[in-house]
Design a protein around this motif. Structure first.
Motif, PDB file in Angstrom:
ATOM      1  N   MET A  26      22.736 -14.651  18.427  1.00 33.06           N
ATOM      2  CA  MET A  26      22.687 -16.018  18.090  1.00 33.06           C
ATOM      3  C   MET A  26      22.740 -16.037  16.719  1.00 33.06           C
ATOM      4  N   ALA A  27      22.246 -15.109  15.726  1.00 31.51           N
ATOM      5  CA  ALA A  27      22.282 -15.165  14.396  1.00 31.51           C
ATOM      6  C   ALA A  27      23.773 -14.756  14.105  1.00 31.51           C
ATOM      7  N   SER A  29      26.623 -15.541  15.561  1.00 31.37           N
ATOM      8  CA  SER A  29      27.619 -16.778  15.745  1.00 31.37           C
ATOM      9  C   SER A  29      27.297 -17.821  14.807  1.00 31.37           C
ATOM     10  N   MET A  30      26.140 -18.069  14.359  1.00 21.60           N
ATOM     11  CA  MET A  30      25.818 -19.208  13.529  1.00 21.60           C
ATOM     12  C   MET A  30      26.616 -19.079  11.969  1.00 21.60           C
ATOM     13  N   TRP A 151      24.836 -16.121  21.690  1.00 22.97           N
ATOM     14  CA  TRP A 151      25.954 -16.710  20.964  1.00 22.97           C
ATOM     15  C   TRP A 151      26.152 -18.133  21.328  1.00 22.97           C
ATOM     16  N   CYS A 153      23.963 -20.645  22.326  1.00 21.01           N
ATOM     17  CA  CYS A 153      22.964 -21.146  21.682  1.00 21.01           C
ATOM     18  C   CYS A 153      23.013 -21.457  20.245  1.00 21.01           C
ATOM     19  N   GLY A 154      23.675 -20.260  19.722  1.00 20.86           N
ATOM     20  CA  GLY A 154      23.750 -20.470  18.112  1.00 20.86           C
ATOM     21  C   GLY A 154      24.837 -21.616  17.968  1.00 20.86           C
ATOM     22  N   CYS A 155      25.778 -21.460  18.626  1.00 19.36           N
ATOM     23  CA  CYS A 155      27.076 -22.408  18.536  1.00 19.36           C
ATOM     24  C   CYS A 155      26.557 -23.928  18.758  1.00 19.36           C
ATOM     25  N   THR A 172      20.203 -21.928   8.638  1.00 18.16           N
ATOM     26  CA  THR A 172      19.581 -21.804   9.794  1.00 18.16           C
ATOM     27  C   THR A 172      19.725 -20.569  10.466  1.00 18.16           C
ATOM     28  N   GLY A 173      21.004 -19.744  10.319  1.00 16.92           N
ATOM     29  CA  GLY A 173      21.252 -18.625  10.920  1.00 16.92           C
ATOM     30  C   GLY A 173      20.159 -17.340  10.234  1.00 16.92           C
ATOM     31  N   VAL A 176      17.097 -17.123  11.740  1.00 19.17           N
ATOM     32  CA  VAL A 176      17.250 -16.305  13.117  1.00 19.17           C
ATOM     33  C   VAL A 176      17.327 -15.041  12.726  1.00 19.17           C
TER      34      VAL A 176
END
Length: 408
Positions: A26-27, A29-30, A151, A153-155, A172-173, A176
């Motif tokens: 997640m981190a 992808s952001m 990933w 959810c990050g998008c 925001t990333g 995370v």
């Protein structure tokens, strides 16, 4: 009662590993997915190929160094914690420099700093997960699918907050990344094996290059590097193509590839039991050819279809390669083996891919108009060449995917 406790403990362990992958992906992808639009919106469009190339430069050094550390000196869990905290700080600084429109050199230096500390997290997290699996062929796919969901959810979060083109995506990333660092305290420590006096070559992880002496190991590493070259064009250039076709919220549209990624990860175990490893690799490369062929048709539906095929292509080749290394490499070398794979695809392949695709994009653009069929068609041809190379060079060991530490 003892069986129930054992089952509950196993599910708890799987949950911890899944959460680890979820937060790391997640981190990651952001930053990677919206970066192209963030740079363009803040006047740094000329930096796009070089900004993406920073991850490739970092992959030449940091994964092997931190992989050697995790194999020999410090628990991989502690290494990941340090890297997550450093990634949060560097991501915030890079986003701040972009938003403040700092000098180009400073912006690029801070992006490079972020790449140096975030790139090794993938191989380190993978090493932690593999160290706690008893049957990686059966168990790794579903757990790795959770990383893909992270990933996505990050998008979705980036697009949902409407920050696809804002430095706030980076801030925001960073939150995370800090969440991941805090979560590592819930993971049991994975102790590295004892080691004696080490040479500088061993401390830097360069001794992992000995793995290239094995024929099929070498073919897998080389094919990964070659396949990563056209793959590198996917994230920098698909969002502007989507925009030109009238599709906004590009980070969310790009997550279509992760839907098929999850599907393919869930069926990996069945593929391993029914198919030769060689043909799983070949299927991944074949989907890569189809993906860029669809993109070259330059229509909304076909472009979205090409994005969707990304998941099948990525999983069947690169995730299979990670499982291959875990099954065929001795335990004391696994962190370095995963790090060497990161060097070959994120380093060699992506560096040549980001820079090469940038030049190719310029060659395909005249008077501000991009000839997308030519751009994507050229990349499809490159993947086809990699497919031919792999078919000719990979030997394999016959039917099935047998657990063998010395033969491939």
């Amino acid at each position: 009662m003892r069986v129930l406790k054992k089952t509950a403990a196993a599910w708890t362990e799987y949950g911890e590993l899944a959460a680890l992958f979820f937060l790391q992906a997640m981190a990651y992808s952001m930053w990677l997915v919206p970066l192209s639009r963030v740079l363009t919106a803040n006047g740094f469009d000329h930096l796009r190929p070089y900004a993406y190339a920073t991850t490739a430069l970092a992959a030449f050094v940091s994964p092997l160094v931190f992989g050697a550390m995790a194999d020999r000196h410090v628990s991989p869990v502690r290494v990941l914690r340090w890297l997550a905290v450093a990634s949060a700080g560097a991501m915030s600084l890079a986003s701040w420099s972009i938003g403040r429109k700092c000098p180009t050199t400073l912006v690029l230096m801070l992006i490079q700093l972020y790449a140096l500390v975030c790139v090794p997290t993938n191989s380190i997290a993978t090493t932690i997960v593999f160290s706690r699996l008893r049957d990686s062929q059966r168990q790794f796919g579903p757990i790795r699918a959770v990383a893909t969901f992270g990933w996505m959810c990050g998008c979705w979060l980036v697009s949902g907050l409407n920050i696809d083109a804002s430095p706030r995506a980076g801030y925001t990333g960073a939150l995370v990344w800090l969440s991941l660092a805090a979560f590592t305290y819930a993971l049991p420590s994975v102790a590295p094996p004892p080691s004696g006096r080490l040479t500088w070559r061993e401390r830097m992880g360069w001794d992992a290059l000995v793995l290239l002496k094995h024929h099929d190991h070498r073919v897998v590493f080389l094919a990964a590097a070659l396949f990563s070259m056209p793959l590198a064009a996917f994230y920098p250039f698909t969002p502007p193509h989507l925009q030109q076709l009238g599709l906004q919220h590009t980070s969310a549209w790009m997550s279509l590839g992760q839907v098929t990624e999850i599907i393919s990860m869930l069926i990996l175990a069945g593929l391993f039991s029914k198919s030769r490893l060689k043909w799983i690799f070949v299927a991944g490369l074949s989907f890569g050819v189809l993906r860029y062929t669809f993109c070259a048709l330059n229509q909304k539906a076909w472009l979205l279809g090409g994005i969707s095929l990304h998941g099948f292509s990525f999983t069947l080749f690169f995730i299979t390669a990670q499982i291959y290394l875990n099954e065929r490499i001795e335990g004391a070398w696994r962190a370095r083996a995963q790090a060497l794979m990161s060097l070959m695809n994120s380093g060699v392949g992506n560096l040549l891919g980001y820079l090469g695709s940038g030049f190719w994009f310029q060659a395909c653009t005249q008077s501000g108009a991009t000839r997308w069929p030519l751009f994507w068609g050229g990349l499809a041809a490159v993947v086809a060449c990699v497919l031919v190379f792999f078919l000719a060079a990979y030997h394999g060991q016959g039917a099935g995917f047998r657990k063998d530490k010395t033969n491939a």
